[in-house]
Design a protein around this motif. Structure first.
Motif, PDB file in Angstrom:
ATOM      1  N   PRO A 207      22.886   0.387 -31.561  1.00  0.00           N
ATOM      2  CA  PRO A 207      21.647  -0.358 -31.845  1.00  0.00           C
ATOM      3  C   PRO A 207      21.721  -1.767 -31.279  1.00  0.00           C
ATOM      4  O   PRO A 207      22.744  -2.443 -31.377  1.00  0.00           O
ATOM      5  CB  PRO A 207      21.574  -0.373 -33.374  1.00  0.00           C
ATOM      6  CG  PRO A 207      22.996  -0.211 -33.823  1.00  0.00           C
ATOM      7  CD  PRO A 207      23.670   0.626 -32.785  1.00  0.00           C
ATOM      8  N   VAL A 208      20.632  -2.201 -30.670  1.00  0.00           N
ATOM      9  CA  VAL A 208      20.578  -3.514 -30.028  1.00  0.00           C
ATOM     10  C   VAL A 208      19.287  -4.194 -30.419  1.00  0.00           C
ATOM     11  O   VAL A 208      18.386  -3.595 -31.001  1.00  0.00           O
ATOM     12  CB  VAL A 208      20.667  -3.392 -28.495  1.00  0.00           C
ATOM     13  CG1 VAL A 208      21.977  -2.766 -28.062  1.00  0.00           C
ATOM     14  CG2 VAL A 208      19.487  -2.589 -27.934  1.00  0.00           C
ATOM     15  N   THR A 209      19.179  -5.476 -30.072  1.00  0.00           N
ATOM     16  CA  THR A 209      17.964  -6.235 -30.324  1.00  0.00           C
ATOM     17  C   THR A 209      17.785  -7.246 -29.208  1.00  0.00           C
ATOM     18  O   THR A 209      18.745  -7.607 -28.528  1.00  0.00           O
ATOM     19  CB  THR A 209      18.016  -6.954 -31.688  1.00  0.00           C
ATOM     20  OG1 THR A 209      16.779  -7.625 -31.926  1.00  0.00           O
ATOM     21  CG2 THR A 209      19.135  -7.977 -31.720  1.00  0.00           C
ATOM     22  N   GLY A 210      16.565  -7.690 -29.003  1.00  0.00           N
ATOM     23  CA  GLY A 210      16.297  -8.685 -27.974  1.00  0.00           C
ATOM     24  C   GLY A 210      15.995  -8.069 -26.629  1.00  0.00           C
ATOM     25  O   GLY A 210      15.886  -6.853 -26.466  1.00  0.00           O
ATOM     26  N   VAL A 211      15.864  -8.923 -25.626  1.00  0.00           N
ATOM     27  CA  VAL A 211      15.560  -8.491 -24.270  1.00  0.00           C
ATOM     28  C   VAL A 211      16.797  -7.839 -23.655  1.00  0.00           C
ATOM     29  O   VAL A 211      17.902  -8.387 -23.726  1.00  0.00           O
ATOM     30  CB  VAL A 211      15.110  -9.691 -23.414  1.00  0.00           C
ATOM     31  CG1 VAL A 211      14.865  -9.265 -21.970  1.00  0.00           C
ATOM     32  CG2 VAL A 211      13.837 -10.298 -23.998  1.00  0.00           C
ATOM     33  N   ALA A 212      16.620  -6.693 -23.035  1.00  0.00           N
ATOM     34  CA  ALA A 212      17.732  -5.990 -22.390  1.00  0.00           C
ATOM     35  C   ALA A 212      17.950  -6.547 -20.988  1.00  0.00           C
ATOM     36  O   ALA A 212      17.789  -5.863 -19.978  1.00  0.00           O
ATOM     37  CB  ALA A 212      17.455  -4.490 -22.336  1.00  0.00           C
TER      38      ALA A 212
END
Length: 574
Positions: A207-212
């Motif tokens: 799981p990630v967050t923000g701009v890739a």
């Protein structure tokens, strides 16, 4: 831990610790806890950006519009500016820019790299042969140990299933078939998911967050039950992102593209609210299709949703019963699905093998349809431009020659007489669309393409020189490294993420690849700098020695990591 203690290092955040410890640390985050504090932090960050406050990022400039200066960096860059201490080497450039260099991007999203040596033009010379990639086989002991590892896992899995079904405990309820229903765990895919993949789920679906962009924020998690459940710790880790399809690096929170997207959302919203046939088409669709048609030199073009929807819906509109589809054996599942529901006959040829394709063409043209031997209504050859699991590029010049040789009518205007029309004039864009001059003229796009070409070739050739077995074409931004053994997949992912500069990677296994050829798939971007590729190469060099991954045989002698890093331009041009 007392609240007055200093913030832990990134390495400390990745060490396994108790949930209570993580709960205490999560309170140190500077993220606002209420709507009022959130809006206050946004306004303060916006004021600093517009007033040129020195406490803001020295490597970024205010966005083109007031609203984008607020939303450009979102929570992970505007509200958490304390991360600019650069302990992980990701927030600021390793080499400070000179006074003549002006950057209009956030370094964590698009790396600052002004050295023209780290640019490369990758193009095909007309008439020249496209050399195919020659796969290397690992030593026999690697294949043997891989098969033994899977055999042990399969035997242990069946033992657990056998015992679990007889214990009938709560942990094994999912194995019990319900009355009147067929069992859901009777095939190998179900068994593989439950008994093999679940144990390695740490390296999947991170799981990630923000701009890739160039970097990305990982949501830290732990699992107390061997990955059956995941618990978020409340902390986050910024990592070098070499796992996203961000080839040209336009995944940014601020800049010309971001401002254009923001303005279009204000005017049109985020959805067309229906199919284009039923009123979902707008002037943006028409203008975009006209631009695409001009770019490729055709009369018109059709834009559809990317990915599975495109292939599974458009292919049935092109072919049907009485037609033949000739498909590359490694084509994506969406292509296979689209062909299956179209009703057309499908024949496959060996991956990127033009001799296999020509022999198949001779056979199907001479024999015609099965039983009746009537001519096919239509023969459609379907290939991919870039194969996402192999990193190989289609041999398009050879396919075009076959098209000419067999007098196909599939209406391509690619050939000696084809002249690329080039970028569209600014007059063809909507009047409300305001782009920076460098983006409007195409110079920025050209620079990004040259950066991507260098990064791709540098990483691919550098890994080969270090002794790794890789797949794909050197110009491909997809660079796979073969891991083979299932135990090495999770370890590679964890060791890359636990470095001083954390690196997040994509680990690919069955059924996306054959069972014994599991791999790490690097996705290179124009947003990466030469220092970023150096970081990845150094990490691979260290981990490759520990996990015994260097089984490739490069042309010439194997290089050390220092030789590769110091001679980057030579490596990219090999």
């Amino acid at each position: 831990m007392p609240m007055s203690s200093p913030l832990p290092s990134p390495m400390a955040l990745n060490k396994p610790q108790s949930p209570s410890m993580f709960k205490k640390r999560s309170t140190q985050s500077l993220a606002p806890t209420s709507a009022a504090s959130y809006l206050s932090a946004l306004s303060q960050a916006d004021a600093r950006a517009r007033n040129g406050n020195p406490t803001s990022s020295p490597t970024s400039t205010p966005a083109l519009s007031l609203s984008s200066s607020v939303t450009s960096s979102s929570e992970d860059t505007v509200l958490n500016e304390f991360e600019l201490d650069n302990v992980d080497g990701l927030s600021l450039p390793m080499h400070p820019p000179t006074s003549e260099q002006v950057f209009t991007t956030v370094h964590s999203e698009f790396g600052h790299c002004a050295n023209e040596e780290y640019r490369l033009t990758s193009q095909h010379t007309p008439g020249a042969l496209v050399t195919g990639h020659v796969d290397q086989d690992p030593p026999y002991y690697i294949l043997l140990s891989t098969y033994i590892s899977y055999l042990i896992l399969i035997v242990l899995g069946h033992i657990r299933d056998f015992i679990g079904k007889r214990l009938k405990s709560g942990a094994y309820k999912h194995l019990m078939p319900r009355d009147g229903y067929a069992p859901l765990n009777s095939d190998f895919d179900s068994f593989y998911t439950r008994r093999l993949k679940t144990r390695m789920d740490e390296c999947f679906s991170q799981p990630v967050t923000g701009v890739a962009g160039r970097t990305i924020l990982l949501l830290d998690r732990i699992s107390p039950d061997y990955n059956h459940t995941q618990i978020f710790t409340g902390t986050r880790t910024r990592a070098l992102n070499i796992s996203s399809y961000n080839y040209l690096g336009f995944a940014q929170g601020r800049g010309g593209c971001a401002d254009a997207v923001e303005e279009s959302i204000k005017r049109y919203g985020i959805s067309s609210c229906g199919s284009r046939l039923e009123g979902g088409s707008s002037d943006l669709h028409t203008a975009s299709e006209a631009l695409v048609a001009r770019f490729v030199g055709m009369e018109d073009a059709l834009i559809s949703s990317m990915g599975f929807a495109t292939n599974s819906t458009i292919i049935p509109a092109l072919v049907g019963k009485g037609c033949l589809v000739i498909s590359d054996e490694l084509n994506h599942a969406s292509i296979r699905f689209g062909v299956r529901i179209s009703g057309a006959v499908v024949r496959m040829f060996k991956h990127n093998d033009m001799k296999s394709l020509e022999n198949l063409l001779k056979e199907v043209i001479s024999q015609g349809q099965p039983k009746t031997h009537r001519p096919w209504k239509k023969i459609l050859i379907i290939v991919e431009g870039l194969y996402s699991m192999e990193g190989t590029l289609v041999n398009l010049p050879a396919i075009i020659e076959l098209k000419k040789k067999y007098k196909s009518t599939l209406r391509l205007t690619v050939g000696d007489a084809y002249n690329h029309p080039g970028p569209a004039p600014s007059s063809s864009l909507p009047l409300w669309l305001s782009l920076p001059p460098s983006l409007l003229s195409g110079t920025e796009g050209d620079t990004r393409i040259r950066r991507l070409a260098f990064n791709s070739r540098y990483l691919h050739n550098g890994l080969i020189k270090l002794g790794f077995i890789t797949y794909g074409h050197p110009a491909s931004p997809i660079v796979p490294i073969l891991l083979f053994n299932p135990g090495k997949m999770n370890m590679f992912h964890r060791m890359m993420k636990d470095r001083q500069t954390p690196i997040v990677v994509v680990v690919v296994a069955y059924p996306a690849t054959p069972l014994v050829t599991s791999r790490v798939r690097f996705c290179v971007s124009a947003a990466h700098t030469k220092d970023d590729i150096d970081c990845v190469l150094r990490a691979c060099d260290d981990i490759g020695d520990v996990l015994d991954l260097k089984h490739g045989i490069p042309k010439g002698e194997r290089w050390t990591i220092e030789d590769v890093v110091s001679r980057a331009a030579d490596v990219a041009n090999l």
